[in-house]
Design a protein around this motif. Structure first.
Motif, PDB file in Angstrom:
ATOM      1  N   ALA A 278       1.693  22.838 -10.584  1.00  0.00           N
ATOM      2  CA  ALA A 278       2.691  21.968 -11.199  1.00  0.00           C
ATOM      3  C   ALA A 278       3.801  21.612 -10.210  1.00  0.00           C
ATOM      4  O   ALA A 278       4.302  22.469  -9.480  1.00  0.00           O
ATOM      5  CB  ALA A 278       3.293  22.657 -12.427  1.00  0.00           C
ATOM      6  N   CYS A 279       4.164  20.352 -10.192  1.00  0.00           N
ATOM      7  CA  CYS A 279       5.246  19.897  -9.315  1.00  0.00           C
ATOM      8  C   CYS A 279       5.843  18.624  -9.895  1.00  0.00           C
ATOM      9  O   CYS A 279       5.282  18.023 -10.812  1.00  0.00           O
ATOM     10  CB  CYS A 279       4.723  19.634  -7.901  1.00  0.00           C
ATOM     11  N   LEU A 280       6.981  18.251  -9.388  1.00  0.00           N
ATOM     12  CA  LEU A 280       7.548  16.949  -9.724  1.00  0.00           C
ATOM     13  C   LEU A 280       7.194  16.005  -8.587  1.00  0.00           C
ATOM     14  O   LEU A 280       7.339  16.353  -7.418  1.00  0.00           O
ATOM     15  CB  LEU A 280       9.071  17.028  -9.868  1.00  0.00           C
ATOM     16  N   TYR A 281       6.707  14.817  -8.942  1.00  0.00           N
ATOM     17  CA  TYR A 281       6.366  13.841  -7.915  1.00  0.00           C
ATOM     18  C   TYR A 281       6.682  12.444  -8.431  1.00  0.00           C
ATOM     19  O   TYR A 281       6.811  12.220  -9.635  1.00  0.00           O
ATOM     20  CB  TYR A 281       4.905  13.958  -7.501  1.00  0.00           C
ATOM     21  N   ALA A 282       6.799  11.530  -7.505  1.00  0.00           N
ATOM     22  CA  ALA A 282       7.168  10.148  -7.842  1.00  0.00           C
ATOM     23  C   ALA A 282       6.672   9.227  -6.742  1.00  0.00           C
ATOM     24  O   ALA A 282       6.314   9.689  -5.647  1.00  0.00           O
ATOM     25  CB  ALA A 282       8.691  10.029  -7.986  1.00  0.00           C
ATOM     26  N   PRO A 283       6.629   7.921  -7.000  1.00  0.00           N
ATOM     27  CA  PRO A 283       6.244   6.986  -5.942  1.00  0.00           C
ATOM     28  C   PRO A 283       7.163   7.153  -4.737  1.00  0.00           C
ATOM     29  O   PRO A 283       8.378   7.390  -4.899  1.00  0.00           O
ATOM     30  CB  PRO A 283       6.431   5.613  -6.595  1.00  0.00           C
ATOM     31  N   VAL A 284       6.606   7.057  -3.554  1.00  0.00           N
ATOM     32  CA  VAL A 284       7.395   7.223  -2.328  1.00  0.00           C
ATOM     33  C   VAL A 284       8.609   6.303  -2.336  1.00  0.00           C
ATOM     34  O   VAL A 284       9.717   6.703  -1.943  1.00  0.00           O
ATOM     35  CB  VAL A 284       6.527   6.943  -1.078  1.00  0.00           C
TER      36      VAL A 284
ATOM     37  N   ALA B  96       0.836  -1.200   0.000  1.00  0.00           N
ATOM     38  CA  ALA B  96       0.000   0.000   0.000  1.00  0.00           C
ATOM     39  C   ALA B  96       0.873   1.252   0.000  1.00  0.00           C
ATOM     40  O   ALA B  96       0.587   2.232  -0.684  1.00  0.00           O
ATOM     41  CB  ALA B  96      -0.913  -0.004   1.227  1.00  0.00           C
ATOM     42  N   LYS B  97       1.946   1.186   0.753  1.00  0.00           N
ATOM     43  CA  LYS B  97       2.849   2.329   0.842  1.00  0.00           C
ATOM     44  C   LYS B  97       3.414   2.684  -0.524  1.00  0.00           C
ATOM     45  O   LYS B  97       3.544   3.847  -0.888  1.00  0.00           O
ATOM     46  CB  LYS B  97       3.990   2.001   1.812  1.00  0.00           C
ATOM     47  N   ASN B  98       3.732   1.686  -1.320  1.00  0.00           N
ATOM     48  CA  ASN B  98       4.344   1.929  -2.623  1.00  0.00           C
ATOM     49  C   ASN B  98       3.373   2.539  -3.630  1.00  0.00           C
ATOM     50  O   ASN B  98       3.776   2.948  -4.711  1.00  0.00           O
ATOM     51  CB  ASN B  98       4.909   0.613  -3.179  1.00  0.00           C
TER      52      ASN B  98
ATOM     53  N   ASN C  70      19.502  10.937  -4.709  1.00  0.00           N
ATOM     54  CA  ASN C  70      20.396  11.758  -5.537  1.00  0.00           C
ATOM     55  C   ASN C  70      19.697  12.215  -6.822  1.00  0.00           C
ATOM     56  O   ASN C  70      19.867  13.348  -7.274  1.00  0.00           O
ATOM     57  CB  ASN C  70      21.669  10.987  -5.880  1.00  0.00           C
ATOM     58  N   THR C  71      18.911  11.314  -7.408  1.00  0.00           N
ATOM     59  CA  THR C  71      18.165  11.664  -8.621  1.00  0.00           C
ATOM     60  C   THR C  71      17.142  12.745  -8.316  1.00  0.00           C
ATOM     61  O   THR C  71      17.012  13.729  -9.055  1.00  0.00           O
ATOM     62  CB  THR C  71      17.450  10.420  -9.189  1.00  0.00           C
ATOM     63  N   CYS C  72      16.399  12.568  -7.224  1.00  0.00           N
ATOM     64  CA  CYS C  72      15.386  13.562  -6.833  1.00  0.00           C
ATOM     65  C   CYS C  72      16.032  14.904  -6.519  1.00  0.00           C
ATOM     66  O   CYS C  72      15.478  15.956  -6.864  1.00  0.00           O
ATOM     67  CB  CYS C  72      14.583  13.063  -5.639  1.00  0.00           C
ATOM     68  N   GLN C  73      17.209  14.865  -5.895  1.00  0.00           N
ATOM     69  CA  GLN C  73      17.891  16.119  -5.575  1.00  0.00           C
ATOM     70  C   GLN C  73      18.357  16.822  -6.848  1.00  0.00           C
ATOM     71  O   GLN C  73      18.248  18.049  -6.974  1.00  0.00           O
ATOM     72  CB  GLN C  73      19.091  15.847  -4.663  1.00  0.00           C
ATOM     73  N   ALA C  74      18.858  16.048  -7.799  1.00  0.00           N
ATOM     74  CA  ALA C  74      19.312  16.638  -9.060  1.00  0.00           C
ATOM     75  C   ALA C  74      18.135  17.280  -9.803  1.00  0.00           C
ATOM     76  O   ALA C  74      18.263  18.377 -10.363  1.00  0.00           O
ATOM     77  CB  ALA C  74      19.965  15.574  -9.936  1.00  0.00           C
ATOM     78  N   LEU C  75      16.988  16.612  -9.794  1.00  0.00           N
ATOM     79  CA  LEU C  75      15.795  17.163 -10.444  1.00  0.00           C
ATOM     80  C   LEU C  75      15.331  18.430  -9.731  1.00  0.00           C
ATOM     81  O   LEU C  75      14.975  19.429 -10.374  1.00  0.00           O
ATOM     82  CB  LEU C  75      14.679  16.115 -10.455  1.00  0.00           C
TER      83      LEU C  75
ATOM     84  N   PHE D  67      10.311   5.241  -4.835  1.00  0.00           N
ATOM     85  CA  PHE D  67      11.335   5.774  -5.734  1.00  0.00           C
ATOM     86  C   PHE D  67      12.097   6.916  -5.065  1.00  0.00           C
ATOM     87  O   PHE D  67      13.331   6.995  -5.139  1.00  0.00           O
ATOM     88  CB  PHE D  67      10.702   6.275  -7.036  1.00  0.00           C
ATOM     89  N   VAL D  68      11.360   7.815  -4.414  1.00  0.00           N
ATOM     90  CA  VAL D  68      11.997   8.961  -3.747  1.00  0.00           C
ATOM     91  C   VAL D  68      12.974   8.481  -2.677  1.00  0.00           C
ATOM     92  O   VAL D  68      14.091   8.993  -2.555  1.00  0.00           O
ATOM     93  CB  VAL D  68      10.924   9.879  -3.120  1.00  0.00           C
ATOM     94  N   GLN D  69      12.564   7.474  -1.934  1.00  0.00           N
ATOM     95  CA  GLN D  69      13.413   6.974  -0.849  1.00  0.00           C
ATOM     96  C   GLN D  69      14.657   6.254  -1.371  1.00  0.00           C
ATOM     97  O   GLN D  69      15.733   6.355  -0.777  1.00  0.00           O
ATOM     98  CB  GLN D  69      12.609   6.031   0.049  1.00  0.00           C
TER      99      GLN D  69
END
Length: 248
Positions: free
Chosen positions: A133-139, A4-6, A147-152, A141-143
């Motif tokens: 508008a925002c950038l978002y991703a599955p939790v 469920a978390k994913n 580094n990818t999320c920070q670069a974005l 993926f973020v966890q």
């Protein structure tokens, strides 16, 4: 549980602090428009079904006592196709972004009935700050990919900082030619109108998620507001680090 978390998505950098969407009715097809109820059974053009322009239209309808099923939504894009659809009478109303809405407005093709292109207009429509508008991703993926999320986030915040001071010439050189819809001056005029709605630093305002949830729950009965933990729907950790990196 983990499964469920994913399924949860998390926003990690904000691009727009207002939706920048306006809703207008055709002065040709609906010359006698008096209120939201007049839209029952009508065709409303949106950028695409299920998009943010569709969501704003749903909210406007619900506040006027109509359901999404009371109208027909038609995808018209956000460029020349949207202009043609409205002007040719294929649709009776439109929910869209600039420069389309400014172009239709200046030519007298639409009567604006709801406007979130400014912070004041957004407050009137939503009753509070409304993250857009925002950038978002599955939790998950973020966890697993900080580094990818920070670069974005760095790229977005760097771009937002540039937009705070970019001049007309800078904007014109950067925006794809098709976005200008053949009228550079009008595009720049519409951009000036929405400039304040661009997030200055990528940070999601604390009251924003509450406003968004209340808005969605008002027209989507499947959303159970009391079951949603808003704190998990976004994080400002990446945007804060990016803001520190690119501060003046």
């Amino acid at each position: 549980n983990l499964q469920a978390k994913n399924q949860f998505f998390q926003a990690f950098v904000l691009q727009g602090r207002a939706p920048q969407i306006a809703v207008g009715v055709s002065t040709r097809n609906m010359a006698g428009y008096t209120g939201i109820q007049d839209l029952k059974g009508k065709k409303i053009g949106v950028s695409a079904p299920g998009s943010s322009t569709n969501m704003v239209a749903n909210l406007v309808l619900s506040r006027g006592g109509l359901k999404a099923s009371d109208v027909s939504y038609i995808g018209v894009g956000v460029a020349a196709g949207a202009l043609t659809a409205l002007r040719s009478g294929q649709i009776d109303a439109i929910s869209n972004t600039d420069p389309v809405m400014t172009m239709l407005e200046q030519k007298g093709d639409v009567k604006i009935i709801s406007d979130t292109r400014t912070l004041k207009g957004t407050q009137q429509v939503f009753g509070g700050p409304m993250p857009a508008a925002c950038l978002y991703a599955p939790v998950d993926f973020v966890q697993k990919n900080p580094n990818t999320c920070q670069a974005l986030a760095n790229a977005i915040v760097h771009g937002l900082k540039w937009l705070q001071t970019a001049g007309p010439g800078d904007i014109i050189k950067t925006v794809p030619e098709t976005y200008l819809l053949g009228d550079r001056a009008l595009y720049l005029a519409s951009f000036d109108k929405v400039r304040e709605s661009i997030a200055p630093d990528g940070i999601v305002p604390s009251e924003g998620p509450k406003t968004a949830l209340a808005a969605i729950a008002s027209f989507d009965t499947s959303v159970k507001a009391d079951k949603i933990d808003l704190a998990k729907t976004y994080t400002n950790d990446f945007a804060r680090r990016a803001k520190d990196r690119f501060k003046a």
